[in-house]
Design an enzyme around this catalytic site. Structure first.
Site, PDB file in Angstrom:
ATOM      1  N   ARG A  85       4.490 -29.466 -23.954  1.00 21.95           N
ATOM      2  CA  ARG A  85       4.263 -28.230 -23.213  1.00 21.95           C
ATOM      3  C   ARG A  85       4.802 -28.396 -21.797  1.00 21.95           C
ATOM      4  O   ARG A  85       4.452 -29.330 -21.092  1.00 21.95           O
ATOM      5  CB  ARG A  85       2.765 -27.915 -23.122  1.00 21.95           C
ATOM      6  CG  ARG A  85       2.132 -27.424 -24.382  1.00 21.95           C
ATOM      7  CD  ARG A  85       0.748 -26.812 -24.086  1.00 21.95           C
ATOM      8  NE  ARG A  85      -0.050 -26.835 -25.305  1.00 21.95           N
ATOM      9  CZ  ARG A  85      -1.041 -27.672 -25.546  1.00 21.95           C
ATOM     10  NH1 ARG A  85      -1.375 -28.575 -24.635  1.00 21.95           N
ATOM     11  NH2 ARG A  85      -1.700 -27.624 -26.673  1.00 21.95           N
ATOM     12  N   HIS A 129      10.660 -29.654 -28.281  1.00 20.34           N
ATOM     13  CA  HIS A 129      10.390 -30.750 -29.209  1.00 20.34           C
ATOM     14  C   HIS A 129      11.487 -31.803 -29.080  1.00 20.34           C
ATOM     15  O   HIS A 129      12.676 -31.458 -29.008  1.00 20.34           O
ATOM     16  CB  HIS A 129      10.355 -30.249 -30.653  1.00 20.34           C
ATOM     17  CG  HIS A 129       9.403 -29.114 -30.869  1.00 20.34           C
ATOM     18  ND1 HIS A 129       8.053 -29.206 -30.608  1.00 20.34           N
ATOM     19  CD2 HIS A 129       9.614 -27.852 -31.314  1.00 20.34           C
ATOM     20  CE1 HIS A 129       7.481 -28.044 -30.896  1.00 20.34           C
ATOM     21  NE2 HIS A 129       8.397 -27.215 -31.317  1.00 20.34           N
TER      22      HIS A 129
END
Length: 326
Positions: free
Chosen positions: A199, A104
């Site tokens: 991802r 993140h």
């Protein structure tokens, strides 16, 4: 209308890696989803704003409550900083299969790219199958070039740190730290209000139509914190009938509380809402005006900042997480 301890309708998310433990362990048995992977317990994320399920305010959503009650609901300091946006996203996660390896971005990068907050989070393991592991950080010194080379060679796993886990294992995941939840793990997740995830690798999985899920490998490169830590697990102590700190960071503080007798909580010096996540057992909250709220395993409750004193009455041994902003 006076404020009281608030429950919300869980927002359940079907995931390719989800399972049945949200239903069988945490009592989300009303879920129609075949693979319920996440239960968003309290959310201010746009499009997924939590709706009150108990008392006179039932049917109102979290944003509407903040608009009306402001600092009485979230705390004056929190309201001054975040305004109408609730600052935390509270989840239960059931991983019946390993999640993608992801990262993140921090506040600065998220604001620049997505006009959003970053995502610093923490995990607390509620249940874990024998042999279950999490991926947290790197297992050696890594720089950007080495990471990219391993990714392109299909050997990313070689530089990732695997952590065996059991009930009670705790990990702090600051923005930038590479991570993945492993198979057979049920956990509580406390995080900043953000749904920005990059991802990096998804185990070559495909969806029902045979399509691979979207990857964000280029975005991830500049979001990763490449530093190596000798220890990623959070050590902590427990003491029956006392709140004990797990994690404190600028975004949230989380305590664990195991109790088997009446507990009086004084939040008069805390300028913040408080959240209880019930991990085991059942208890009753009695607020200052005599209102009682029943809480069962798997439920989450928000204590408004205006409620400075509450009493907790357990029905047998009970375990909760206690979350607030300090």
């Amino acid at each position: 209308m006076s404020l009281y301890p608030l429950k919300f309708q869980p927002i359940l998310k079907d995931k390719i890696w989800g399972g049945s433990k949200l239903k069988t362990v945490l009592n989300k048995d009303f879920s129609p989803l075949p693979n319920a992977g996440e239960s968003w317990e309290i959310s201010g994320v746009e499009g997924d704003i939590s709706v009150v399920s108990n008392g006179n305010l039932a049917g109102n959503n979290l944003e509407e409550l903040i608009e009306v009650y402001m600092g009485d609901l979230v705390g004056d300091k929190v309201y001054d900083q975040f305004g109408m946006e609730f600052p935390l996203l509270i989840k239960f996660i059931d991983a019946n299969d390993v999640l993608s390896i992801q990262v993140h971005p921090d506040d600065e990068l998220s604001k620049e790219r997505h006009n959003a907050f970053g995502k610093t989070e923490m995990w607390y393991v509620i249940e874990a199958d024998k042999g279950s592991e999490l991926i947290v950080g790197f297992n050696q010194e890594v720089d950007k070039a080495k990471y990219v080379a391993k990714l392109e060679e299909g050997k990313l796993e070689e530089i990732l740190n695997n952590e065996p886990v059991k009930k009670g294992s705790c990990f702090f995941i600051p923005a930038g730290r590479v991570h993945a939840i492993g198979k057979g793990i049920l956990l509580a997740e406390i995080q900043q209000t953000s749904d920005v995830t990059y991802r990096m690798y998804d185990w070559n999985r495909t969806d029902d139509q045979g399509n691979p899920r979207e990857l964000h490998t280029e975005l991830a490169v500049d979001a990763i914190d490449y530093s190596f830590e000798k220890k990623y697990r959070t050590d902590y102590e427990t003491e029956i009938n006392k709140s004990k700190e797990l994690v404190r960071c600028p975004y949230f503080t989380t305590n664990t509380l195991e109790f088997d007798k009446q507990i009086e909580k004084d939040y008069s010096q805390l300028d913040s809402f408080v959240i209880y996540m019930c991990l085991d057992g059942d208890f009753t909250i009695e607020s200052e005006d005599g209102i009682t709220t029943e809480v069962t395993k798997g439920e989450t409750v928000l204590i408004p900042a205006a409620l400075e004193n509450v009493i907790l009455f357990p029905k047998g041994k009970t375990e909760i997480l206690e979350v607030y902003i300090k």
